[in-house]
Structure formats: structure tokens, C-alpha cells
Design a protein around this motif. Structure first.
Motif, PDB file in Angstrom:
ATOM      1  N   PRO A  21       0.702  -1.458   0.083  1.00  0.00           N
ATOM      2  CA  PRO A  21       0.312  -0.249  -0.043  1.00  0.00           C
ATOM      3  C   PRO A  21       1.033   1.313  -0.303  1.00  0.00           C
ATOM      4  CG  PRO A  21      -0.502  -1.163   2.102  1.00  0.00           C
ATOM      5  CD  PRO A  21       0.668  -2.059   1.266  1.00  0.00           C
ATOM      6  N   ALA A  22       1.893   1.774   0.470  1.00  0.00           N
ATOM      7  CA  ALA A  22       3.311   2.193   0.412  1.00  0.00           C
ATOM      8  C   ALA A  22       2.844   2.581  -0.739  1.00  0.00           C
ATOM      9  CB  ALA A  22       4.602   1.641   1.881  1.00  0.00           C
ATOM     10  N   ASN A  23       3.044   2.109  -2.092  1.00  0.00           N
ATOM     11  CA  ASN A  23       3.591   2.056  -3.635  1.00  0.00           C
ATOM     12  C   ASN A  23       2.315   2.346  -4.145  1.00  0.00           C
ATOM     13  OD1 ASN A  23       6.246   2.019  -2.981  1.00  0.00           O
ATOM     14  ND2 ASN A  23       5.932  -0.250  -3.008  1.00  0.00           N
ATOM     15  N   ALA A  24       0.831   2.189  -3.501  1.00  0.00           N
ATOM     16  CA  ALA A  24      -0.369   2.262  -4.318  1.00  0.00           C
ATOM     17  C   ALA A  24      -0.524   3.047  -4.822  1.00  0.00           C
ATOM     18  CB  ALA A  24      -1.081   1.469  -3.242  1.00  0.00           C
ATOM     19  N   ALA A  25      -1.518   3.825  -5.642  1.00  0.00           N
ATOM     20  CA  ALA A  25      -1.584   5.538  -6.111  1.00  0.00           C
ATOM     21  C   ALA A  25      -2.760   5.255  -5.858  1.00  0.00           C
ATOM     22  CB  ALA A  25      -2.046   5.190  -8.027  1.00  0.00           C
ATOM     23  N   GLU A  26      -3.153   7.123  -5.340  1.00  0.00           N
ATOM     24  CA  GLU A  26      -4.592   7.525  -4.765  1.00  0.00           C
ATOM     25  C   GLU A  26      -6.091   6.184  -5.758  1.00  0.00           C
ATOM     26  OE1 GLU A  26      -4.703   9.206  -2.239  1.00  0.00           O
ATOM     27  OE2 GLU A  26      -2.682  10.114  -1.703  1.00  0.00           O
ATOM     28  N   GLY A  27      -6.672   6.937  -4.623  1.00  0.00           N
ATOM     29  CA  GLY A  27      -8.197   6.417  -4.995  1.00  0.00           C
ATOM     30  C   GLY A  27      -7.773   4.945  -5.736  1.00  0.00           C
ATOM     31  N   THR A  28      -6.604   4.112  -5.318  1.00  0.00           N
ATOM     32  CA  THR A  28      -7.187   2.281  -5.337  1.00  0.00           C
ATOM     33  C   THR A  28      -6.968   1.642  -3.523  1.00  0.00           C
ATOM     34  OG1 THR A  28      -4.489   1.994  -4.954  1.00  0.00           O
ATOM     35  CG2 THR A  28      -5.189   2.351  -7.082  1.00  0.00           C
ATOM     36  N   ILE A  29      -7.943   0.235  -3.820  1.00  0.00           N
ATOM     37  CA  ILE A  29      -8.395  -0.270  -2.787  1.00  0.00           C
ATOM     38  C   ILE A  29      -7.401   0.224  -2.271  1.00  0.00           C
ATOM     39  CG2 ILE A  29      -9.266  -2.039  -2.366  1.00  0.00           C
ATOM     40  CD1 ILE A  29     -10.545  -2.160  -4.745  1.00  0.00           C
TER      41      ILE A  29
END
Ligand code: RTP
Ligand code: MG
Length: 140
Positions: free
Chosen positions: A95-103
Motif C-alpha cells: 500500500p505504500a506504493n499504491a496510487a491514490e484512489g486505489t483499494i
């Protein structure tokens, strides 16, 4: 692009926090249709079988324990390019690398407890859908 089906799992960290509806809304907003869905409690052995491709990885034991710790919601998502679209909506594994708005950006707790699973190819989608659903449970 072709209409595809993919296997999605809402993982124990998310079902425990009662996030199934919020996660399903993300799928539907992205144009994915939930065409099959059920809540089950996997045994560690079943989780191990599902994730057999990772059996040599250092996190395998932890992953099987986590996936069998609480019920999960398994589902089939359908739509144009559903396999890639679902992975886009999920976001990066960590999640630290996940884009804004993603689950995963919004809901995941850690790289392990990351709220959702999605098939990563047409071959794995076929195998994973067959792992959880019978033909009778899949409406055309
Ligand atoms: P998934 O299969 O669950 O959709 O996730 P993914 O493709 O993004 O990630 P993958 O590499 O296939 O890993 C499967 C799941 O194993 C857990 N994991 N833990 N502790 C760790 O370093 C680690 N790395 C992976 C995650 O739950 C990941 O989703
Ligand atoms: Mg994977």
C-alpha cells in the motif's frame, strides 16, 4: 478489448473491518460487474493450495495463516479487460506504493494484509475461478 472474467478475493483484514460494500463500490465504479460472490472461511491447507505458486517464497506460511484467519469474500468480476482493470483498481501489492484512489491505498494495512487479491493473467483467472466456483454458480 474483450470482455473478461477475473477472480477477486476480499481478504480477512477487509472482511473483519466490514469493508466489503466499500470495496465492491470501487469495482462497480470502475465498470466491473460482480457476477458471482460468496463468503467462505478457508482452511490453511486450502489457502496453501490456492497460493501454491508462492510455496517457495519466505512469506508463504504467513500468507496461508492470514488467508485462513477470518472469512473471505470470493467473487468473479466481469468487464472489458477485467483482469488488468481489477489490478489497476486494487493498486500496488504494498500500500505504500499504491496510487491514490486505489483499494490498497485506501484500505490496506500492510504488504501482507492488503485487503484484496486479483488474478494476474487469463490462465490464472481461469484456474482461480474454477478453484472457487462451479459452472452452476456462474451465470452467463
Ligand atoms: P495477490 O496475488 O494477492 O492479488 O497480490 P499480488 O499479485 O499483488 O502479490 P503477489 O506477489 O502475488 O503476492 C501474493 C500475496 O502475498 C502477500 N505478500 N506478502 N510479506 C511480504 O513481503 C509479502 N509479499 C506478498 C500479499 O498478501 C500479496 O498480495
Ligand atoms: Mg498475485
Amino acid at each position: 478489448m474483450a470482455i473478461e472474467r477475473t477472480l477477486s478475493i476480499i481478504k480477512p483484514d477487509a472482511t473483519k473491518r466490514n469493508l466489503t460494500g466499500k470495496i465492491n463500490a470501487k469495482f462497480e465504479e470502475a465498470g466491473l460487474r460482480i457476477v458471482a460472490q460468496k463468503r467462505i472461511h478457508l482452511s490453511a491447507a486450502q489457502a496453501g493450495q490456492f497460493y501454491a505458486e508462492h510455496s517457495e517464497r519466505p512469506f508463504y506460511g504467513e500468507l496461508c495463516e492470514f488467508m485462513s484467519s477470518e472469512p473471505v469474500v470470493v467473487q468473479v468480476l466481469e468487464g472489458e479487460g477485467a483482469i488488468a482493470k481489477n489490478r489497476e483498481v486494487m493498486g500496488a501489492t504494498n500500500p505504500a506504493n499504491a496510487a491514490e484512489g486505489t483499494i490498497r491505498k485506501e484500505f490496506a494495512l500492510s504488504v501482507g494484509e492488503n485487503s484484496v487479491h486479483g488474478s494476474d493473467s487469463p490462465d490464472s483467472a481461469k484456474r482461480e475461478i474454477g478453484f472457487f466456483f462451479s459452472g452452476l454458480e456462474l451465470v452467463g
